[in-house]
Structure formats: structure tokens, C-alpha cells
Scaffold this motif. Structure first.
Motif, short mmCIF file in Angstrom:
data_model
loop_
_atom_site.label_atom_id
_atom_site.label_comp_id
_atom_site.label_asym_id
_atom_site.label_seq_id
_atom_site.Cartn_x
_atom_site.Cartn_y
_atom_site.Cartn_z
N CYS A 268 0.83 -1.21 0.00
CA CYS A 268 0.00 0.00 0.00
C CYS A 268 0.86 1.26 0.00
N ARG A 269 1.94 1.23 0.77
CA ARG A 269 2.83 2.39 0.79
C ARG A 269 3.49 2.61 -0.57
N SER A 270 3.90 1.51 -1.18
CA SER A 270 4.54 1.64 -2.49
C SER A 270 3.56 2.15 -3.56
N MET A 271 2.28 1.93 -3.35
CA MET A 271 1.27 2.45 -4.28
C MET A 271 0.94 3.91 -4.02
N GLY A 272 1.51 4.48 -2.98
CA GLY A 272 1.29 5.89 -2.69
C GLY A 272 0.05 6.18 -1.86
N MET A 273 -0.50 5.17 -1.18
CA MET A 273 -1.67 5.39 -0.34
C MET A 273 -1.29 6.23 0.87
N SER A 274 -2.20 7.07 1.31
CA SER A 274 -1.95 7.93 2.47
C SER A 274 -1.97 7.10 3.75
N ASP A 275 -1.32 7.64 4.79
CA ASP A 275 -1.29 6.94 6.08
C ASP A 275 -2.70 6.74 6.62
N PHE A 276 -3.55 7.75 6.49
CA PHE A 276 -4.91 7.64 7.00
C PHE A 276 -5.66 6.50 6.31
N ARG A 277 -5.51 6.40 5.00
CA ARG A 277 -6.22 5.34 4.27
C ARG A 277 -5.68 3.97 4.64
N ILE A 278 -4.37 3.87 4.82
CA ILE A 278 -3.78 2.58 5.20
C ILE A 278 -4.29 2.17 6.58
N ILE A 279 -4.34 3.13 7.51
CA ILE A 279 -4.80 2.82 8.87
C ILE A 279 -6.25 2.37 8.87
N VAL A 280 -7.12 3.14 8.19
CA VAL A 280 -8.56 2.91 8.27
C VAL A 280 -9.00 1.73 7.42
N SER A 281 -8.50 1.62 6.19
CA SER A 281 -9.04 0.62 5.26
C SER A 281 -8.22 -0.65 5.17
N GLU A 282 -6.97 -0.64 5.64
CA GLU A 282 -6.13 -1.83 5.47
C GLU A 282 -5.77 -2.50 6.80
N ILE A 283 -5.23 -1.73 7.75
CA ILE A 283 -4.77 -2.34 9.00
C ILE A 283 -5.92 -2.53 9.98
N LEU A 284 -6.76 -1.51 10.13
CA LEU A 284 -7.82 -1.56 11.14
C LEU A 284 -8.75 -2.76 10.97
N PRO A 285 -9.22 -3.10 9.74
CA PRO A 285 -10.09 -4.28 9.63
C PRO A 285 -9.43 -5.56 10.11
N ASN A 286 -8.10 -5.67 9.98
CA ASN A 286 -7.40 -6.86 10.44
C ASN A 286 -7.16 -6.83 11.95
N ALA A 287 -7.19 -5.64 12.54
CA ALA A 287 -6.94 -5.51 13.98
C ALA A 287 -8.21 -5.54 14.81
#
Length: 284
Positions: free
Chosen positions: A180-199
Motif C-alpha cells: 500500500c505504501r509503495s502504491m502511494g496510499m496515504s497513512d490515514f487510508r492505510i490505517i482505516v481501510s487496510e490495517i484496522l479491519p485486520n486488527a
């Protein structure tokens, strides 16, 4: 990208394998239905005086659970009190979850000095006894349901924050996050849409336990006479009857049993959610 997902019926099947959790969920459903339809069963004000004071359960068929020291119907207050008690528990848990997830996600994702500050703040909250903290906030803000919810939420967020932080620390360097970082996604989007659902799974389990703790806090606040005077709650009923515990102990015992059963059922449901959502237990 990795996401937390599983079939709905598979989750229900794993939850149903825990017999205690299933019984707890059924009893909580009964309490919730009782709260929802309280105005249908007892349309009048539950705090209204309707009979002679201190009628014992079974003494008058019109009042199956008897009356309190003022002549108010205990069954009516139990049914209406379920609404206030559950609402306080759910909303206080929601406040604690929002604060805890926000603080824990930021601390675990960014690390460094942000993590240090967040954890020191959480430790500061943990140094003060929770009940004293709740009572202090209620005394300062006033004895209303909203203020009680805010007070309980403020003192209950630290375990959720630490749990969320631990999950984010274990997930922030995974391959799907790096992609996600390599694709240029923002930190907020990574936190909310990628990491949070797994946590979320362990956070959901802990939030269900916070509901039980919030009910106990509300009961303690009402027992000490700091609850909302315009709302019937189980803790208030226990507090009103504490001076008559020798002569009319049922006034305290009936709402006390209701609190005990509800808290026990919520803990059983939390255990069932842990069995169903915990990936380490899922394959057993």
C-alpha cells in the motif's frame, strides 16, 4: 492485500459451539427485548407510586416482584431499568472504543515519540482508580445519563488502546501494508481501510467486556446516589434499598441478581466472540 473476512455462517457456527456463549447471548437478547418493549409492558412512569410500600414478592398479584420503600412497582423499574442500564453500557463502550482505537492506532502505526506520548497518557489514566475517576467526573459534570456515559468511556479506553496498539505493531510492517505504501496510499487510508479491519477482532471482544464493566460502573454510581434522579436503573434500585436490607432485602436482591446475570452473560458472549474471531482458536 490481506483482509479479515470469513463466511457469516462459519462465524455463527464457531460461536454456537460455545454453549455458555450461546446461553449468554439468548439471555442478553431477552434483556434487550425487555428494554425495547418496556413502554409496551409498563406504559406509565416506573418511578410513580402505585401501591403500598414494601410489599414482598408474591404478596400482591398486581405487583409480582413487590414494591420498594416508596410503593413503586419493582417489576416496572426492572423492565425500564434494563433500557437505561443497557444504553449506558453500550454507549460507554462505544465512547471507550472510539477513543481507544484512535489512540492505539496512531501510537502503533507511527511509533516513536507519538507512541511514547500516547502510552504515557494511558498510564496516567491507569494510575487513578477507575471508580474514583468516574465519581469525580460525574460530580463535576453533573448526574445525567450523558455525563455518566462520558465518564465511564473516559476511564475505560486504555485497555482497548493497548490492544489496538499491539495489533498495529504486528501488522504495520506486513507485506500488504508495504504494498500500500509503495502504491502511494496515504497513512490515514492505510490505517482505516487496510490495517484496522485486520486488527478489529480482538478489539471487538474487548469492547464487549467493556459493556459489562460499564454496567458495573453505572450501578456503583447509582448505588452511591449520583445517578440520574429522573431515570430508573438497576443500580439506583439497589441503592434505594440498601437502608432496608435487613427488613426488605428483596429490594436490593432482585436488581442485584439482574445485574449479576447480565454481566455474566456479557462475559460469556465475550468468550464466545473470542473463540469465533481469534485465528489461533479458529482451527481447534
Amino acid at each position: 492485500m490481506q483482509r479479515f473476512a470469513f463466511p457469516r455462517f462459519e462465524f455463527l457456527g464457531r460461536f454456537a459451539r460455545n454453549r455458555g456463549a450461546l446461553v449468554g447471548a439468548c439471555l442478553i437478547l431477552v434483556v434487550a427485548l425487555m428494554a425495547v418493549f418496556a413502554s409496551v409492558f409498563f406504559p406509565t412512569d416506573p418511578l410513580r407510586i402505585v401501591g403500598l410500600p414494601e410489599l414482598w414478592p408474591g404478596e400482591d398479584p398486581e405487583f409480582p416482584l413487590g414494591t420498594d420503600s416508596l410503593g413503586r412497582d419493582i417489576l416496572s423499574m426492572i423492565v425500564h431499568g434494563a433500557r437505561a442500564t443497557l444504553l449506558i453500557g453500550l454507549f460507554a463502550s462505544a465512547v471507550a472504543t472510539i477513543i481507544g482505537v484512535g489512540v492505539g492506532a496512531i501510537a502503533g502505526y507511527f511509533g516513536g515519540w507519538v507512541d511514547e506520548v500516547a502510552m504515557r497518557v494511558s498510564e496516567l489514566f491507569q494510575t487513578i482508580p477507575n471508580l474514583i475517576f468516574v465519581l469525580t467526573i460525574v460530580v463535576i459534570l453533573g448526574s445525567t445519563l450523558t455525563n455518566i456515559v462520558i465518564a465511564i468511556g473516559i476511564v475505560s479506553w486504555t485497555p482497548i488502546a493497548r490492544m489496538t496498539r499491539a495489533e498495529f505493531l504486528s501488522l504495520r510492517d506486513r507485506e500488504f501494508v508495504q504494498a500500500c505504501r509503495s502504491m502511494g496510499m496515504s497513512d490515514f487510508r492505510i490505517i482505516v481501510s487496510e490495517i484496522l479491519p485486520n486488527a478489529l477482532p480482538p478489539v471487538i471482544v474487548l469492547s464487549s467486556l467493556v459493556v459489562a464493566g460499564a454496567i458495573l460502573f453505572e450501578s456503583a454510581v447509582s448505588f452511591l446516589g449520583l445517578g440520574d434522579p429522573n431515570v430508573a436503573s438497576w443500580g439506583r434500585l439497589v441503592g434505594d434499598g440498601r437502608q432496608l436490607i435487613r427488613s426488605s432485602w428483596y429490594i436490593c436482591a432482585i436488581p442485584g441478581i439482574a445485574i449479576m446475570i447480565t454481566v455474566l452473560c456479557l462475559n460469556l458472549v465475550g468468550d464466545g466472540l473470542n473463540d469465533a474471531l481469534n485465528p489461533k482458536l479458529r482451527d481447534r
